[in-house]
Scaffold this motif. Structure first.
Motif, short mmCIF file in Angstrom:
data_model
loop_
_atom_site.label_atom_id
_atom_site.label_comp_id
_atom_site.label_asym_id
_atom_site.label_seq_id
_atom_site.Cartn_x
_atom_site.Cartn_y
_atom_site.Cartn_z
N GLY A 115 41.50 41.53 55.75
CA GLY A 115 42.15 40.45 55.03
C GLY A 115 43.24 39.75 55.78
O GLY A 115 43.46 39.96 56.97
N ARG A 116 43.93 38.90 55.06
CA ARG A 116 45.00 38.04 55.58
C ARG A 116 46.33 38.44 54.98
O ARG A 116 46.42 39.32 54.14
N GLU A 117 47.38 37.74 55.37
CA GLU A 117 48.71 38.02 54.82
C GLU A 117 48.86 37.53 53.38
O GLU A 117 49.53 38.15 52.59
N ALA A 118 48.26 36.42 53.05
CA ALA A 118 48.40 35.84 51.72
C ALA A 118 47.69 36.69 50.67
O ALA A 118 46.73 37.39 50.97
N LEU A 119 48.18 36.62 49.45
CA LEU A 119 47.53 37.32 48.35
C LEU A 119 46.24 36.62 47.98
O LEU A 119 46.10 35.41 48.13
N ALA A 120 45.29 37.38 47.44
CA ALA A 120 43.99 36.84 47.06
C ALA A 120 44.07 36.00 45.79
O ALA A 120 44.90 36.25 44.92
N ALA A 121 43.17 35.06 45.68
CA ALA A 121 42.99 34.27 44.46
C ALA A 121 41.62 34.61 43.88
O ALA A 121 40.78 35.20 44.56
N VAL A 122 41.40 34.22 42.66
CA VAL A 122 40.09 34.41 42.03
C VAL A 122 39.28 33.15 42.28
O VAL A 122 39.59 32.08 41.76
N GLY A 123 38.26 33.27 43.12
CA GLY A 123 37.45 32.12 43.49
C GLY A 123 36.44 31.73 42.44
O GLY A 123 36.25 30.56 42.14
N ALA A 124 35.75 32.72 41.86
CA ALA A 124 34.73 32.44 40.86
C ALA A 124 34.59 33.65 39.94
O ALA A 124 34.88 34.78 40.34
N CYS A 125 34.14 33.40 38.72
CA CYS A 125 33.90 34.48 37.76
C CYS A 125 32.66 34.15 36.96
O CYS A 125 32.59 33.11 36.31
N SER A 126 31.69 35.05 37.00
CA SER A 126 30.45 34.81 36.24
C SER A 126 30.47 35.52 34.88
O SER A 126 29.47 35.54 34.18
N ARG A 127 31.63 36.05 34.49
CA ARG A 127 31.74 36.70 33.18
C ARG A 127 32.09 35.65 32.14
O ARG A 127 33.23 35.45 31.76
N THR A 128 31.06 34.91 31.69
CA THR A 128 31.27 33.75 30.82
C THR A 128 31.73 34.13 29.42
O THR A 128 32.15 33.26 28.66
N ASP A 129 31.66 35.41 29.04
CA ASP A 129 32.14 35.82 27.73
C ASP A 129 33.62 36.21 27.74
O ASP A 129 34.14 36.71 26.76
N CYS A 130 34.31 35.95 28.84
CA CYS A 130 35.74 36.23 28.94
C CYS A 130 36.53 35.01 28.44
O CYS A 130 36.19 33.87 28.75
N LYS A 131 37.60 35.27 27.69
CA LYS A 131 38.39 34.16 27.16
C LYS A 131 39.09 33.35 28.25
O LYS A 131 39.52 32.23 28.01
N PHE A 132 39.21 33.91 29.46
CA PHE A 132 39.85 33.19 30.56
C PHE A 132 38.85 32.41 31.42
O PHE A 132 39.23 31.78 32.39
N ASN A 133 37.56 32.45 31.08
CA ASN A 133 36.53 31.79 31.86
C ASN A 133 36.32 30.37 31.35
O ASN A 133 36.04 30.16 30.18
N ASP A 134 36.44 29.40 32.24
CA ASP A 134 36.20 28.00 31.92
C ASP A 134 35.26 27.45 32.97
O ASP A 134 35.68 27.19 34.11
N ALA A 135 33.99 27.30 32.63
CA ALA A 135 32.97 26.80 33.57
C ALA A 135 32.88 27.68 34.82
O ALA A 135 32.77 27.18 35.93
N MET A 136 32.95 29.01 34.61
CA MET A 136 32.85 30.02 35.67
C MET A 136 34.05 30.02 36.62
O MET A 136 33.98 30.50 37.74
N VAL A 137 35.16 29.47 36.15
CA VAL A 137 36.42 29.51 36.89
C VAL A 137 37.43 30.24 36.01
O VAL A 137 37.54 29.95 34.81
N CYS A 138 38.15 31.17 36.60
CA CYS A 138 39.17 31.92 35.86
C CYS A 138 40.39 31.03 35.64
O CYS A 138 40.90 30.43 36.58
N ASN A 139 40.85 30.96 34.38
CA ASN A 139 42.04 30.17 34.11
C ASN A 139 43.22 31.03 33.66
O ASN A 139 44.19 30.51 33.11
N ALA A 140 43.15 32.34 33.92
CA ALA A 140 44.31 33.20 33.67
C ALA A 140 45.38 32.87 34.71
O ALA A 140 45.08 32.37 35.80
N THR A 141 46.62 33.15 34.40
CA THR A 141 47.70 32.92 35.36
C THR A 141 47.54 33.83 36.56
O THR A 141 47.77 33.42 37.70
N GLU A 142 47.15 35.08 36.29
CA GLU A 142 46.93 36.08 37.33
C GLU A 142 46.01 37.14 36.75
O GLU A 142 45.83 37.20 35.53
N ILE A 143 45.39 37.95 37.60
CA ILE A 143 44.57 39.05 37.12
C ILE A 143 45.00 40.34 37.80
O ILE A 143 45.66 40.33 38.84
N GLN A 144 44.56 41.44 37.21
CA GLN A 144 44.77 42.76 37.80
C GLN A 144 43.41 43.39 38.03
O GLN A 144 42.50 43.25 37.21
#
Length: 98
Positions: free
Chosen positions: A53-82
């Protein structure tokens, strides 16, 4: 390199066997989250003793869990994830049913 395109970050990761995990922080650049028969997994997790990896922290690039309340068109819209360990898989602990 900071994430500047509005993607949520992976705030913590407890998957000690992942090469992208350094001191409970993911450094993959971006991760993908996927729905599987037994949960919501970080499919970017790479089980190795070799630091990756790199020095920067990772971001969420894509999410195929469409039944998640944070999923909007397969993009995570949570502020952050764990991400957390469960046996040999890396689970998105922020998943919440829509």
């Amino acid at each position: 390199m900071p994430v500047s395109i509005g993607l949520p970050i992976v705030s913590t990761c407890s998957v000690d066997t992942c090469g992208f995990n350094h001191d409970a922080n993911c450094h993959a650049g971006a991760i993908n989250v996927s729905a599987t028969a037994d949960g919501t997994h970080c499919v970017t997790a790479t089980h190795t003793d070799t630091p990756a990896g790199r020095e920067a922290l990772a971001a969420v690039g894509a999410c195929s869990r469409t039944d998640c309340k944070f999923n909007d068109a397969m993009v995570c819209n949570a502020t952050e994830i764990q991400v957390g360990a469960d046996f040999d898989t890396a689970h998105c602990l922020t998943f919440a049913t829509a």
